[in-house]
Scaffold this motif. Structure first.
Motif, PDB file in Angstrom:
ATOM      1  N   VAL A  48     -11.341 -32.671 -36.048  1.00  0.00           N
ATOM      2  CA  VAL A  48     -12.507 -31.464 -35.825  1.00  0.00           C
ATOM      3  C   VAL A  48     -12.158 -30.672 -36.742  1.00  0.00           C
ATOM      4  O   VAL A  48     -13.633 -31.036 -37.423  1.00  0.00           O
ATOM      5  N   ARG A  49     -11.330 -30.737 -37.953  1.00  0.00           N
ATOM      6  CA  ARG A  49     -11.121 -29.612 -38.815  1.00  0.00           C
ATOM      7  C   ARG A  49     -11.904 -30.806 -40.194  1.00  0.00           C
ATOM      8  O   ARG A  49     -12.371 -30.045 -40.672  1.00  0.00           O
ATOM      9  N   LEU A  50     -11.186 -32.714 -40.181  1.00  0.00           N
ATOM     10  CA  LEU A  50     -12.359 -33.454 -41.517  1.00  0.00           C
ATOM     11  C   LEU A  50     -13.786 -32.974 -40.769  1.00  0.00           C
ATOM     12  O   LEU A  50     -14.082 -33.729 -41.500  1.00  0.00           O
ATOM     13  N   LEU A  51     -13.799 -33.443 -39.889  1.00  0.00           N
ATOM     14  CA  LEU A  51     -15.665 -32.976 -39.550  1.00  0.00           C
ATOM     15  C   LEU A  51     -16.331 -31.785 -40.054  1.00  0.00           C
ATOM     16  O   LEU A  51     -16.730 -31.733 -40.410  1.00  0.00           O
ATOM     17  N   GLY A  52     -15.118 -31.101 -41.069  1.00  0.00           N
ATOM     18  CA  GLY A  52     -15.678 -29.437 -40.979  1.00  0.00           C
ATOM     19  C   GLY A  52     -16.216 -28.435 -40.243  1.00  0.00           C
ATOM     20  O   GLY A  52     -17.412 -28.058 -39.763  1.00  0.00           O
ATOM     21  N   ALA A  53     -16.413 -29.213 -38.532  1.00  0.00           N
ATOM     22  CA  ALA A  53     -16.743 -28.246 -37.362  1.00  0.00           C
ATOM     23  C   ALA A  53     -15.592 -26.890 -36.864  1.00  0.00           C
ATOM     24  O   ALA A  53     -16.032 -26.626 -35.784  1.00  0.00           O
ATOM     25  N   GLY A  54     -14.252 -27.170 -37.247  1.00  0.00           N
ATOM     26  CA  GLY A  54     -13.513 -25.547 -36.899  1.00  0.00           C
ATOM     27  C   GLY A  54     -12.332 -26.222 -37.976  1.00  0.00           C
ATOM     28  O   GLY A  54     -12.332 -26.307 -38.690  1.00  0.00           O
ATOM     29  N   LEU A  55     -11.968 -24.263 -37.895  1.00  0.00           N
ATOM     30  CA  LEU A  55     -10.893 -24.412 -38.623  1.00  0.00           C
ATOM     31  C   LEU A  55     -11.236 -24.422 -40.050  1.00  0.00           C
ATOM     32  O   LEU A  55      -9.872 -24.845 -41.442  1.00  0.00           O
ATOM     33  N   ASN A  56     -12.269 -24.455 -40.689  1.00  0.00           N
ATOM     34  CA  ASN A  56     -12.811 -24.227 -42.190  1.00  0.00           C
ATOM     35  C   ASN A  56     -11.852 -23.618 -42.935  1.00  0.00           C
ATOM     36  O   ASN A  56     -12.131 -23.591 -43.893  1.00  0.00           O
ATOM     37  N   TYR A  58      -8.736 -23.180 -42.796  1.00  0.00           N
ATOM     38  CA  TYR A  58      -6.907 -23.453 -43.586  1.00  0.00           C
ATOM     39  C   TYR A  58      -8.017 -25.005 -44.392  1.00  0.00           C
ATOM     40  O   TYR A  58      -9.217 -25.681 -43.276  1.00  0.00           O
ATOM     41  N   PRO A  59      -6.676 -24.540 -45.233  1.00  0.00           N
ATOM     42  CA  PRO A  59      -6.733 -26.638 -45.874  1.00  0.00           C
ATOM     43  C   PRO A  59      -6.381 -27.403 -44.539  1.00  0.00           C
ATOM     44  O   PRO A  59      -5.831 -27.440 -43.524  1.00  0.00           O
ATOM     45  N   VAL A  60      -7.127 -28.684 -44.404  1.00  0.00           N
ATOM     46  CA  VAL A  60      -6.561 -29.628 -43.802  1.00  0.00           C
ATOM     47  C   VAL A  60      -5.255 -29.866 -43.930  1.00  0.00           C
ATOM     48  O   VAL A  60      -4.700 -30.665 -43.024  1.00  0.00           O
ATOM     49  N   ALA A  61      -5.118 -30.357 -45.119  1.00  0.00           N
ATOM     50  CA  ALA A  61      -3.286 -30.315 -45.023  1.00  0.00           C
ATOM     51  C   ALA A  61      -2.586 -29.466 -44.594  1.00  0.00           C
ATOM     52  O   ALA A  61      -1.493 -29.858 -43.420  1.00  0.00           O
ATOM     53  N   LYS A  62      -3.120 -28.301 -44.540  1.00  0.00           N
ATOM     54  CA  LYS A  62      -2.077 -27.544 -43.354  1.00  0.00           C
ATOM     55  C   LYS A  62      -2.012 -27.148 -41.554  1.00  0.00           C
ATOM     56  O   LYS A  62      -1.062 -27.263 -41.189  1.00  0.00           O
ATOM     57  N   VAL A  63      -3.356 -27.891 -41.610  1.00  0.00           N
ATOM     58  CA  VAL A  63      -4.025 -28.007 -39.813  1.00  0.00           C
ATOM     59  C   VAL A  63      -2.869 -29.489 -39.606  1.00  0.00           C
ATOM     60  O   VAL A  63      -2.676 -29.215 -38.083  1.00  0.00           O
ATOM     61  N   ALA A  64      -3.366 -30.333 -40.854  1.00  0.00           N
ATOM     62  CA  ALA A  64      -2.131 -31.728 -39.940  1.00  0.00           C
ATOM     63  C   ALA A  64      -0.626 -31.338 -40.151  1.00  0.00           C
ATOM     64  O   ALA A  64      -0.089 -31.390 -39.143  1.00  0.00           O
ATOM     65  N   ARG A  65      -0.705 -30.693 -41.054  1.00  0.00           N
ATOM     66  CA  ARG A  65       1.013 -30.413 -41.227  1.00  0.00           C
ATOM     67  C   ARG A  65       1.020 -29.237 -40.070  1.00  0.00           C
ATOM     68  O   ARG A  65       2.205 -30.095 -39.005  1.00  0.00           O
ATOM     69  N   ASP A  66       0.694 -29.048 -39.728  1.00  0.00           N
ATOM     70  CA  ASP A  66       1.146 -27.767 -38.493  1.00  0.00           C
ATOM     71  C   ASP A  66       0.716 -28.777 -36.574  1.00  0.00           C
ATOM     72  O   ASP A  66       2.093 -28.338 -35.733  1.00  0.00           O
ATOM     73  N   ALA A  67      -0.063 -29.302 -36.754  1.00  0.00           N
ATOM     74  CA  ALA A  67      -0.674 -30.072 -35.626  1.00  0.00           C
ATOM     75  C   ALA A  67       0.716 -31.790 -35.300  1.00  0.00           C
ATOM     76  O   ALA A  67       1.148 -31.711 -34.648  1.00  0.00           O
ATOM     77  N   ARG A  68       1.984 -32.119 -37.110  1.00  0.00           N
ATOM     78  CA  ARG A  68       2.338 -33.216 -36.900  1.00  0.00           C
ATOM     79  C   ARG A  68       3.691 -32.853 -35.647  1.00  0.00           C
ATOM     80  O   ARG A  68       3.615 -34.392 -34.979  1.00  0.00           O
ATOM     81  N   PRO A  69       4.332 -32.118 -36.132  1.00  0.00           N
ATOM     82  CA  PRO A  69       4.948 -32.291 -34.672  1.00  0.00           C
ATOM     83  C   PRO A  69       4.746 -32.592 -33.199  1.00  0.00           C
ATOM     84  O   PRO A  69       5.357 -32.922 -32.583  1.00  0.00           O
ATOM     85  N   TRP A  70       3.460 -31.705 -32.984  1.00  0.00           N
ATOM     86  CA  TRP A  70       2.429 -31.801 -31.381  1.00  0.00           C
ATOM     87  C   TRP A  70       2.298 -33.713 -31.146  1.00  0.00           C
ATOM     88  O   TRP A  70       2.318 -33.593 -30.638  1.00  0.00           O
TER      89      TRP A  70
END
Length: 157
Positions: A48-56, A58-70
């Motif tokens: 959703v962040r990549l699509l630009g539809a949310g969490l805009n 925050y940088p994509v890298a941070k969102v991905a890094r925070d989601a990675r453990p999950w």
């Protein structure tokens, strides 16, 4: 060769005990589905962040890094809980084309996620442009949707 592997897996003492137990399958399936929900959430929040539809903000890298453990943790749980489910029903899956479709879709989605999607989520956003992240996010969502539908459809064949 493949048939012998499925027969061997299906006839293991563990597989028989798992298949004949009243509780093993439903408990394992419950953990599998909870892990699937966490996995889908981790995929969804990044895509959703990549699509630009949310969490805009925050940088994509941070969102991905925070989601990675999950993402990784839930995938490990799905694998650990999926293997005994396969083992107990191997012969049912042997002749099921939907099972093979799901496994092939899973392989494609995994390769896409750990290669192209991972590369895009680690690249500075200004270098990606506006279109590339949206394409990758859309393809990722589509691939994981196909895997999920395939997994659900296995039981109907």
């Amino acid at each position: 060769m493949l048939l012998q592997f499925f027969e061997w897996t299906n006839d293991l003492a563990f597989s028989v005990a798992y298949r004949e137990s009243l509780w093993y399958f439903p408990v394992t399936q419950a953990f599998h589905l909870v892990a699937l929900a966490f996995f889908a959430g981790a995929i969804l929040v990044v895509d959703v962040r990549l699509l630009g539809a949310g969490l805009n903000k925050y940088p994509v890298a941070k969102v991905a890094r925070d989601a990675r453990p999950w993402l990784v943790g839930s995938f490990v749980v799905m694998t650990i809980t999926g293997i005994p489910q396969f083992m107990a029903n191997a012969m049912r899956y042997y002749d099921n084309p939907v099972f093979y479709f799901k496994m092939e879709a899973l392989l494609v989605a995994l390769i896409f996620t750990v290669t192209l999607r991972r590369h895009v989520t680690r690249t500075e956003e200004a270098r990606l442009g506006r279109v590339w992240p949206k394409v990758v996010g859309g393809i990722s969502l589509a691939l994981w949707f196909v895997v999920t539908v395939g997994g659900r459809a296995i039981g109907f064949y």
